[in-house]
Scaffold this motif. Structure first.
Motif, short mmCIF file in Angstrom:
data_model
loop_
_atom_site.label_atom_id
_atom_site.label_comp_id
_atom_site.label_asym_id
_atom_site.label_seq_id
_atom_site.Cartn_x
_atom_site.Cartn_y
_atom_site.Cartn_z
N PRO A 9 27.32 40.93 30.93
CA PRO A 9 28.59 40.68 31.61
C PRO A 9 29.83 40.88 30.74
CG PRO A 9 27.00 39.01 32.23
CD PRO A 9 26.37 39.82 31.12
N ALA A 10 29.70 40.63 29.44
CA ALA A 10 30.85 40.82 28.55
C ALA A 10 31.28 42.29 28.51
CB ALA A 10 30.52 40.33 27.14
N VAL A 11 30.32 43.19 28.53
CA VAL A 11 30.64 44.63 28.57
C VAL A 11 31.33 44.96 29.88
CG1 VAL A 11 29.63 46.95 28.59
CG2 VAL A 11 28.72 45.20 27.04
N LEU A 12 30.85 44.39 30.96
CA LEU A 12 31.41 44.67 32.28
C LEU A 12 32.83 44.15 32.40
CD1 LEU A 12 28.25 43.81 34.41
CD2 LEU A 12 29.29 46.08 34.18
N GLU A 13 33.06 42.90 32.00
CA GLU A 13 34.39 42.32 32.16
C GLU A 13 35.43 43.03 31.30
OE1 GLU A 13 34.01 38.12 31.56
OE2 GLU A 13 33.17 37.79 33.57
N ALA A 14 35.05 43.46 30.10
CA ALA A 14 35.98 44.21 29.25
C ALA A 14 36.36 45.54 29.90
CB ALA A 14 35.36 44.45 27.88
N ALA A 15 35.43 46.16 30.60
CA ALA A 15 35.68 47.46 31.23
C ALA A 15 36.70 47.35 32.35
CB ALA A 15 34.38 48.04 31.77
N TYR A 16 36.83 46.18 32.96
CA TYR A 16 37.74 46.00 34.08
C TYR A 16 38.96 45.14 33.74
CZ TYR A 16 34.11 48.18 36.87
OH TYR A 16 33.19 49.07 37.38
N TYR A 23 52.32 38.14 40.44
CA TYR A 23 50.85 38.18 40.48
C TYR A 23 50.31 38.56 39.10
CZ TYR A 23 51.62 38.25 45.48
OH TYR A 23 52.04 37.93 46.74
N ARG A 24 49.12 38.10 38.82
CA ARG A 24 48.45 38.54 37.60
C ARG A 24 47.05 39.03 37.92
NH1 ARG A 24 45.37 34.86 34.10
NH2 ARG A 24 44.70 33.03 35.27
N HIS A 25 46.60 39.96 37.12
CA HIS A 25 45.31 40.61 37.29
C HIS A 25 44.18 39.73 36.77
CE1 HIS A 25 42.19 43.71 36.93
NE2 HIS A 25 42.11 43.47 35.64
N ILE A 26 43.13 39.60 37.56
CA ILE A 26 41.93 38.85 37.19
C ILE A 26 40.71 39.75 37.40
CG2 ILE A 26 40.46 36.86 37.70
CD1 ILE A 26 43.03 35.90 36.62
N ALA A 27 39.80 39.79 36.42
CA ALA A 27 38.52 40.49 36.59
C ALA A 27 37.41 39.58 36.09
CB ALA A 27 38.51 41.81 35.81
N LEU A 28 36.39 39.38 36.90
CA LEU A 28 35.29 38.49 36.51
C LEU A 28 33.98 39.03 37.07
CD1 LEU A 28 34.56 36.66 39.27
CD2 LEU A 28 36.75 35.65 38.68
N TYR A 29 32.88 38.64 36.41
CA TYR A 29 31.56 39.07 36.87
C TYR A 29 30.89 37.96 37.67
CZ TYR A 29 26.86 41.08 36.89
OH TYR A 29 25.65 41.60 37.29
N ASN A 30 30.47 38.30 38.88
CA ASN A 30 29.73 37.39 39.75
C ASN A 30 28.24 37.65 39.52
OD1 ASN A 30 28.34 36.20 41.96
ND2 ASN A 30 30.16 36.35 43.27
N ASP A 31 27.62 36.78 38.73
CA ASP A 31 26.24 37.00 38.33
C ASP A 31 25.28 36.93 39.51
OD1 ASP A 31 24.30 37.33 36.06
OD2 ASP A 31 23.58 35.41 36.81
#
Length: 331
Positions: A211-218, A249-257
């Motif tokens: 997930p750390a790789v994924l969240e950094a990508a977005y 507004y602010r940008h949020i990106a998170l991984y839903n496991d």
């Protein structure tokens, strides 16, 4: 920290004025926006990322260090393009859904037979026409037939002179992951119906990973993805009667496991009332608008979803890290 859009706004206003890169929405699109934004959990269709400025921002995202999908898919394509072209066979038309800059497609066009017609399909008409002109210059012997359309709806293809050759859909970039599973299956079925029995599908899909790789990508360090996300609001202000304040507004990106997907949101920095498509909604401070989903798959899981929509897997190519996959399927 709130992502500022002031510099973005001043940089983009002239581009909009010159390029006329927006279009009016129709009744069905207005209803789609209403269902999302005025539902229990507010959401906006991710296709509105892609006006001309949004398309250019996405091209910039693809060059970021953190954004592995584009370079990983491109490396797979470079290493296996001969096998892919052989698997595609003597196609009559190569139909690319959501073609954007068509950069990865160039590799296929360089190796495929000159008689194959390339049909790029993209919602951003101005950007599409610009890309098509560049392709005609670089591939003067190839027929390029762009279609400005929302590929999530059925659209009419140009006529083909190769009556005996099959059609092949090309859908790179794991764009299929932007849709919930039920709609992704519907879209795969639409593709299946479009190419008919014996047709092909060459498709990229992102694989499950740390997930750390994924969240950094977005959520890149330079904030380009944040600007891309905010541009959705700017686009809707212009085409759908919105009055979003991009500074709020602010940008949020998170991984839903649990759902195996990245979720992008825009979080309201204060309580505010917003108008859109003739209606208003009050957003609470910290309330989030869902703007994009990006599902991550296993090879077997994606194969099962494709099979349920009438596709049989023929071959899959992956990178050494198994971050990404490109699959060839037959109808």
């Amino acid at each position: 920290m709130v992502t500022s859009s002031t510099g973005f706004a001043s940089a983009c206003d002239a581009d909009y004025a010159v390029a006329s890169c927006y279009r009016s929405i129709d009744r069905d699109e207005g209803m789609e926006i209403q269902r999302g934004f005025f539902g229990e959990v507010p959401s906006l269709p991710s296709k509105y990322f892609y006006d001309r400025v949004g398309s250019e921002l996405f091209d910039a995202i693809c060059e970021l260090d953190e954004y592995y999908p584009t370079r990983t898919e491109a490396s797979i394509m470079r290493e296996s393009v001969d096998e892919m072209v052989e698997s595609i066979g003597p196609a009559g038309r190569l139909i690319e859904y959501g073609s954007g800059s068509s950069l990865k497609t160039r590799l296929l066009l360089e190796h495929m037979h000159a008689d194959v017609t390339y049909v790029p399909v993209d919602i951003s008409g101005d950007y599409l026409n610009q890309v098509a002109e560049n392709l005609r210059r670089d591939f003067p012997q190839r027929r390029i037939s762009p279609i400005a359309a929302d590929f999530t709806r059925p659209f009419r293809l140009p006529s083909s002179t190769a009556s005996q050759a099959r059609d092949v859909v090309y859908f790179p970039g794991s764009t299929i992951g932007n849709f919930k599973p039920a709609f992704a299956a519907t879209l795969l079925s639409q593709m299946r119906n479009q190419v008919g029995t014996g047709g092909g599908l060459l498709i990229g899909f992102d694989l499950q990973k740390d997930p750390a790789v994924l969240e950094a990508a977005y959520d890149d360090r330079r904030g380009i993805t944040a600007l891309f996300n905010l541009n959705l609001l700017r686009h809707l202000n212009r085409v759908a009667g919105g009055d979003f304040d991009l500074e709020a507004y602010r940008h949020i990106a998170l991984y839903n496991d649990q759902e195996h997907r990245i979720e992008m949101h825009l979080e309201s920095c204060r309580e505010q009332t917003v108008s859109l498509v003739g209606r208003t909604r009050t957003l609470a401070k910290s309330e989030r608008i869902l703007t994009e989903l990006s599902h991550k798959y296993t090879v077997d899981g994606f194969t099962e979803m494709a099979a349920a929509s009438g596709w049989k897997r023929e071959q899959v190519w992956t990178d050494a890290n198994e971050y990404f996959a490109v699959g060839m399927f037959r109808a």
